[in-house]
Scaffold this motif. Structure first.
Motif, PDB file in Angstrom:
ATOM      1  N   ALA A 162      15.077 -20.742  19.322  1.00 21.34           N
ATOM      2  CA  ALA A 162      15.297 -20.769  20.770  1.00 21.34           C
ATOM      3  C   ALA A 162      16.347 -21.794  21.173  1.00 21.34           C
ATOM      4  N   VAL A 163      16.474 -22.868  20.409  1.00 19.59           N
ATOM      5  CA  VAL A 163      17.431 -23.914  20.779  1.00 19.59           C
ATOM      6  C   VAL A 163      18.690 -23.851  19.924  1.00 19.59           C
ATOM      7  N   ARG A 164      18.815 -22.816  19.135  1.00 19.78           N
ATOM      8  CA  ARG A 164      19.995 -22.706  18.274  1.00 19.78           C
ATOM      9  C   ARG A 164      21.226 -22.432  19.127  1.00 19.78           C
ATOM     10  N   PRO A 165      22.294 -23.229  19.000  1.00 21.69           N
ATOM     11  CA  PRO A 165      23.443 -23.084  19.894  1.00 21.69           C
ATOM     12  C   PRO A 165      24.372 -21.949  19.487  1.00 21.69           C
ATOM     13  N   SER A 166      25.091 -21.441  20.473  1.00 24.44           N
ATOM     14  CA  SER A 166      26.215 -20.515  20.264  1.00 24.44           C
ATOM     15  C   SER A 166      25.822 -19.192  19.625  1.00 24.44           C
ATOM     16  N   ILE A 167      24.556 -18.787  19.728  1.00 26.24           N
ATOM     17  CA  ILE A 167      24.123 -17.507  19.192  1.00 26.24           C
ATOM     18  C   ILE A 167      23.982 -16.528  20.358  1.00 26.24           C
ATOM     19  N   PRO A 168      24.572 -15.331  20.260  1.00 23.68           N
ATOM     20  CA  PRO A 168      24.418 -14.349  21.339  1.00 23.68           C
ATOM     21  C   PRO A 168      22.954 -14.062  21.621  1.00 23.68           C
ATOM     22  N   LEU A 169      22.621 -13.854  22.883  1.00 23.03           N
ATOM     23  CA  LEU A 169      21.235 -13.702  23.296  1.00 23.03           C
ATOM     24  C   LEU A 169      20.561 -12.529  22.590  1.00 23.03           C
ATOM     25  N   GLY A 170      21.243 -11.390  22.481  1.00 26.08           N
ATOM     26  CA  GLY A 170      20.653 -10.232  21.835  1.00 26.08           C
ATOM     27  C   GLY A 170      20.254 -10.514  20.400  1.00 26.08           C
ATOM     28  N   GLN A 171      21.125 -11.193  19.667  1.00 30.44           N
ATOM     29  CA  GLN A 171      20.823 -11.521  18.272  1.00 30.44           C
ATOM     30  C   GLN A 171      19.685 -12.536  18.192  1.00 30.44           C
ATOM     31  N   LEU A 172      19.671 -13.504  19.107  1.00 30.89           N
ATOM     32  CA  LEU A 172      18.616 -14.508  19.123  1.00 30.89           C
ATOM     33  C   LEU A 172      17.250 -13.874  19.359  1.00 30.89           C
ATOM     34  N   LEU A 173      17.159 -12.979  20.354  1.00 28.24           N
ATOM     35  CA  LEU A 173      15.886 -12.326  20.646  1.00 28.24           C
ATOM     36  C   LEU A 173      15.457 -11.408  19.506  1.00 28.24           C
ATOM     37  N   GLN A 174      16.426 -10.781  18.837  1.00 28.68           N
ATOM     38  CA  GLN A 174      16.091  -9.924  17.699  1.00 28.68           C
ATOM     39  C   GLN A 174      15.448 -10.733  16.582  1.00 28.68           C
ATOM     40  N   ARG A 175      15.985 -11.918  16.297  1.00 24.20           N
ATOM     41  CA  ARG A 175      15.402 -12.775  15.259  1.00 24.20           C
ATOM     42  C   ARG A 175      13.985 -13.193  15.646  1.00 24.20           C
TER      43      ARG A 175
END
Length: 560
Positions: A159-172
């Motif tokens: 959740a706090v990982r920087p510079s990751i697109p939101l779609g990819q972050l939610l997928q993980r």
């Protein structure tokens, strides 16, 4: 092959993006590195990025301080979208454009018919999104072990990982969630802040070979969660009279489902929806047992809270970036408008003299007016060139050339200006300079900007003098050009902002672009501009870059 890029997220060139192509690209501080990193802890040829079977890979070139990917030292590593590459003190984000925005088709989920709103029966269980209460309950749960707290930690870390697109972050986060709660399928739906419509952001299945079609999502469950801001669990869901068994549950073959809100700090952003499935004939047989428990619902609520914070952080970052871009655009427009207005006033003044001279047949007045117009035409020309140079990422056009000849052309060009301002312009070239491979047009522009500033600095002073030197330092194999003046010098508080965009010490006469452009050109050559100044005793600018007599990059192309 995927189209990829590197974005500098920390370091001297922060915000700069480099596109990757089919040819190998060298990262380093030297002039032969296609991606130049002006970082003293970076080697001249630090690492290389090249095409691989999976996309791109990075290889360390025996650098002094090593190459790191996601904090781990590497010698060779395949790059994945979102990887962070550190060389020296500079961090670059690897982005694969095909992975930045996952294509989520509407047929991945199937929104089922809404239940009858007059149906008022109970659900198996429901909980509020009070995160502290849930964490306390989870700590006390007998069947909730360290593994699931590890899952919470990993999700919080995502959740706090920087510079990751939101779609990819939610997928993980969803992939981790499916495993943590033992679901067969899951999806994340977000509410568009403007349209208030649901948008599919991520979908996941435990079995990647599942070809059962779109995941059925019960509208009745989702709307109940959004309306009441409550997480719900439905066990043997076709017997929950709150939902329409004919459409929403039974036909989908859903035996159990959980749905929790994404409750952020300020708003309800969407839901996480997970379920288990059994074939319809087994559902009708009412197979006993429950795969979802109360502690899993509380875990899902905690995950939903983390996902909501990730959504809010992403939107906040985008809002900040947008605001910064608008502010930068406004500053740029305001600053350039001011300088263009001054130039146009000069053109209008010269045109007025020309008009008067033509009416009175006064050739001297026409000549004087034309000199003013011509001078302001030169200002427009240099302003536009500086804007183009600074705004565009470019590779130097390498040529074998003489630095003495290039600087000599600058002196010849500026001599009339120096004479007009009453400035002694002295050129002292080193006679035995070796020929070198550089971009003579760019170096010409960089030196021209510095010499122009020096003349402006001493204009109107007694015994005004600007001295331009060239030289070669054999120990460091460095070419250099020195520009010294006997002007008022530079105040210490101005030194820190000297190379910042739109920072000028010349008031209305300067654009604040010249030194920024010159610094950019020197860094493209793997070099730097340094300044020495004592207030009241003038200043000396030193433009230095690595000497090279190689021919392998002539014309900006790699030669055999």
């Amino acid at each position: 092959m995927a189209i990829a890029s590197l974005l500098v997220i920390h370091g001297p060139e922060q915000g700069t993006r480099f596109e990757l192509g089919e040819h190998p690209i060298v990262l380093g501080r030297g002039m032969h590195s296609q991606i130049r990193i002006p970082d003293t802890e970076v080697s001249r040829m630090h690492a290389i990025i090249q095409v691989s079977a999976a996309g791109y890979q990075i290889i360390d070139r025996n650098s002094s301080n090593g190459t790191f990917v996601n904090g781990a030292a590497i010698t060779r590593r395949e790059l994945l979208h979102g990887d962070q590459i550190q060389i020296g003190r500079t961090v670059l984000l690897y982005a694969d454009s095909t992975a930045e925005k996952p294509q989520l088709s509407n047929n991945l989920i199937n929104i089922l018919q809404q239940h009858d709103p007059t149906d008022r029966s109970s659900i198996v269980s429901q909980v509020s999104p009070d995160i502290d209460q849930h964490l306390a309950s989870l700590r006390n749960a007998d069947n909730f072990g360290a593994v699931n707290f590890g899952v919470l930690y990993r999700i919080a870390e995502e959740a706090v990982r920087p510079s990751i697109p939101l779609g990819q972050l939610l997928q993980r986060m969803l992939d981790l969630t499916i495993e943590a709660v033992g679901a067969d399928r899951g999806c994340i739906l977000l509410i568009d802040p403007e349209t208030k419509e649901w948008q599919l952001q991520a979908v996941s299945r435990r079995n990647p070979d599942d070809d059962s079609g779109g995941m059925p999502v019960s509208r009745s469950i989702v709307e109940y969660v959004l309306r009441g801001n409550q997480g719900v669990r439905t066990t043997d869901a076709q017997h929950d009279q709150r939902f329409d068994p004919a459409q929403s549950i039974l036909r989908a073959g859903i035996r159990e489902a959980m749905c929790v809100p994404l409750q952020g700090r300020h708003a309800l952003d969407g839901v996480i929806y997970v379920d288990t499935t059994t074939p319809v004939e087994q559902t009708l047989a009412r197979m006993p047992g429950s795969r979802f428990r109360e502690d899993q619902l509380r875990l899902l609520v905690a995950i939903g809270r983390q996902a909501a914070l990730a959504v809010e952080n992403s939107r906040y970052q985008h809002a900040i970036v947008k605001a910064e871009r608008l502010a930068a655009m406004g500053q740029t427009i305001a600053t350039l408008s001011h300088h263009i207005k001054n130039i146009l006033q000069g053109v209008r003044g010269g045109s007025y003299l020309i008009d008067l001279g033509l009416k009175d047949h006064n050739d001297e007045m026409v000549r004087k007016g034309w000199q003013i117009v011509e001078k302001n035409q030169g200002k427009i020309y240099h302003l536009v060139l500086d804007m183009l140079t600074f705004s565009k990422e470019r590779q130097p056009v390498w040529q074998r050339a003489s630095i003495n000849q290039t600087v000599g052309d600058v002196i010849e060009l500026m001599q009339p200006r120096a004479d007009e301002c009453g400035v002694a312009l002295v050129y002292q070239p080193q006679s035995d300079l070796p020929e070198s491979t550089f971009d003579p047009e760019s170096i010409h522009r960089a030196v021209l900007n510095v010499v122009t500033n020096a003349i402006d600095a001493v204009e109107g002073r007694e015994q005004a003098r600007v001295t331009v030197e060239t030289g070669f330092t054999a120990e460091t194999e460095t070419l250099w050009v020195g520009v010294a003046d006997n002007g008022p010098g530079i105040a210490p508080e101005q030194m820190k902002r000297l190379f910042s965009l739109f920072e000028s010490t010349k008031g209305a006469r300067g654009t604040g672009l010249g030194l920024a452009v010159s610094q950019k050109i020197l860094r493209e050559h793997g070099g730097e501009i340094t300044v020495e100044s004592i207030p009241g005793s003038g200043a000396r600018f030193l433009l230095a870059w690595p000497h090279s007599d190689d021919d392998h990059q002539l014309g900006g192309k790699t030669m055999a």
